[in-house]
Design a protein around this motif. Sequence first.
Motif, PDB file in Angstrom:
ATOM      1  N   ILE A 195     -22.478   5.788 -17.958  1.00  0.00           N
ATOM      2  CA  ILE A 195     -22.966   5.167 -19.194  1.00  0.00           C
ATOM      3  C   ILE A 195     -24.465   4.925 -19.101  1.00  0.00           C
ATOM      4  CG2 ILE A 195     -22.908   3.032 -20.556  1.00  0.00           C
ATOM      5  CD1 ILE A 195     -19.876   2.913 -19.911  1.00  0.00           C
ATOM      6  N   ASP A 196     -24.925   4.437 -17.967  1.00  0.00           N
ATOM      7  CA  ASP A 196     -26.356   4.177 -17.777  1.00  0.00           C
ATOM      8  C   ASP A 196     -27.158   5.473 -17.827  1.00  0.00           C
ATOM      9  OD1 ASP A 196     -28.040   1.923 -17.514  1.00  0.00           O
ATOM     10  OD2 ASP A 196     -28.496   2.515 -15.459  1.00  0.00           O
ATOM     11  N   LEU A 197     -26.670   6.534 -17.198  1.00  0.00           N
ATOM     12  CA  LEU A 197     -27.371   7.815 -17.219  1.00  0.00           C
ATOM     13  C   LEU A 197     -27.429   8.402 -18.628  1.00  0.00           C
ATOM     14  CD1 LEU A 197     -26.083   9.455 -13.915  1.00  0.00           C
ATOM     15  CD2 LEU A 197     -28.363   8.525 -14.385  1.00  0.00           C
ATOM     16  N   VAL A 198     -26.356   8.242 -19.397  1.00  0.00           N
ATOM     17  CA  VAL A 198     -26.355   8.725 -20.784  1.00  0.00           C
ATOM     18  C   VAL A 198     -27.393   7.970 -21.611  1.00  0.00           C
ATOM     19  CG1 VAL A 198     -24.986   8.781 -22.917  1.00  0.00           C
ATOM     20  CG2 VAL A 198     -24.004   9.608 -20.779  1.00  0.00           C
ATOM     21  N   ALA A 203     -26.392  -7.824 -17.381  1.00  0.00           N
ATOM     22  CA  ALA A 203     -25.899  -9.103 -16.868  1.00  0.00           C
ATOM     23  C   ALA A 203     -24.386  -9.057 -16.689  1.00  0.00           C
ATOM     24  CB  ALA A 203     -26.302 -10.237 -17.803  1.00  0.00           C
ATOM     25  N   TRP A 204     -23.676  -8.450 -17.653  1.00  0.00           N
ATOM     26  CA  TRP A 204     -22.233  -8.312 -17.532  1.00  0.00           C
ATOM     27  C   TRP A 204     -21.872  -7.452 -16.318  1.00  0.00           C
ATOM     28  CZ3 TRP A 204     -19.436  -3.767 -17.636  1.00  0.00           C
ATOM     29  CH2 TRP A 204     -18.062  -3.936 -17.517  1.00  0.00           C
ATOM     30  N   ALA A 205     -22.600  -6.347 -16.115  1.00  0.00           N
ATOM     31  CA  ALA A 205     -22.308  -5.472 -14.972  1.00  0.00           C
ATOM     32  C   ALA A 205     -22.498  -6.234 -13.653  1.00  0.00           C
ATOM     33  CB  ALA A 205     -23.191  -4.226 -15.016  1.00  0.00           C
ATOM     34  N   ALA A 206     -23.539  -7.038 -13.574  1.00  0.00           N
ATOM     35  CA  ALA A 206     -23.780  -7.819 -12.356  1.00  0.00           C
ATOM     36  C   ALA A 206     -22.689  -8.865 -12.162  1.00  0.00           C
ATOM     37  CB  ALA A 206     -25.154  -8.491 -12.421  1.00  0.00           C
ATOM     38  N   TYR A 207     -22.307  -9.545 -13.241  1.00  0.00           N
ATOM     39  CA  TYR A 207     -21.243 -10.563 -13.158  1.00  0.00           C
ATOM     40  C   TYR A 207     -19.907  -9.909 -12.789  1.00  0.00           C
ATOM     41  CZ  TYR A 207     -17.818 -13.999 -14.617  1.00  0.00           C
ATOM     42  OH  TYR A 207     -16.753 -14.854 -14.653  1.00  0.00           O
ATOM     43  N   LEU A 264     -26.260  -8.002  -7.054  1.00  0.00           N
ATOM     44  CA  LEU A 264     -27.642  -7.526  -7.006  1.00  0.00           C
ATOM     45  C   LEU A 264     -27.705  -6.021  -7.232  1.00  0.00           C
ATOM     46  CD1 LEU A 264     -30.655  -8.052  -6.434  1.00  0.00           C
ATOM     47  CD2 LEU A 264     -30.144  -7.598  -4.031  1.00  0.00           C
ATOM     48  N   PHE A 265     -26.820  -5.277  -6.573  1.00  0.00           N
ATOM     49  CA  PHE A 265     -26.788  -3.824  -6.757  1.00  0.00           C
ATOM     50  C   PHE A 265     -26.522  -3.466  -8.213  1.00  0.00           C
ATOM     51  CE2 PHE A 265     -25.347  -2.984  -2.114  1.00  0.00           C
ATOM     52  CZ  PHE A 265     -26.659  -3.113  -1.685  1.00  0.00           C
ATOM     53  N   SER A 266     -25.564  -4.159  -8.847  1.00  0.00           N
ATOM     54  CA  SER A 266     -25.233  -3.860 -10.236  1.00  0.00           C
ATOM     55  C   SER A 266     -26.302  -4.335 -11.207  1.00  0.00           C
ATOM     56  CB  SER A 266     -23.883  -4.462 -10.619  1.00  0.00           C
ATOM     57  OG  SER A 266     -22.851  -3.581 -10.259  1.00  0.00           O
ATOM     58  N   ALA A 267     -27.079  -5.337 -10.837  1.00  0.00           N
ATOM     59  CA  ALA A 267     -28.183  -5.762 -11.700  1.00  0.00           C
ATOM     60  C   ALA A 267     -29.275  -4.700 -11.723  1.00  0.00           C
ATOM     61  CB  ALA A 267     -28.744  -7.100 -11.231  1.00  0.00           C
ATOM     62  N   VAL A 268     -29.476  -4.031 -10.592  1.00  0.00           N
ATOM     63  CA  VAL A 268     -30.493  -2.988 -10.515  1.00  0.00           C
ATOM     64  C   VAL A 268     -29.982  -1.688 -11.140  1.00  0.00           C
ATOM     65  CG1 VAL A 268     -31.897  -1.595  -8.948  1.00  0.00           C
ATOM     66  CG2 VAL A 268     -31.560  -4.021  -8.488  1.00  0.00           C
TER      67      VAL A 268
END
Length: 92
Positions: free
Chosen positions: A41-44, A85-89, A16-20
Amino acid sequence: MSIGLDSQPNPWLASLFSAVVPGAGHIYAGERQRGRWLIIIDLVMIGLLIIGVLFFKTEMVKVWASLSSLSLLMVANILLLSYRAWAAYDAY
């Protein structure tokens, strides 16, 4: 409820944390290095989007108005959803 030092992180909560926020679940699960990289990566990606909107706003509106660009935008959204989805998985 107290959390002891020997307790394992909840994999569903990590997902859940990684999905957000991709990487947050990894940090929660103890994979700090991988979590940091995913957050970077997300911030970039967010930074590039903000720069694009601030500096190329009118050009972006003209480009996105065409039908072929909408297809490209749909592919980009699918790729972003796949990444999240990959990050959450992976945090699970």
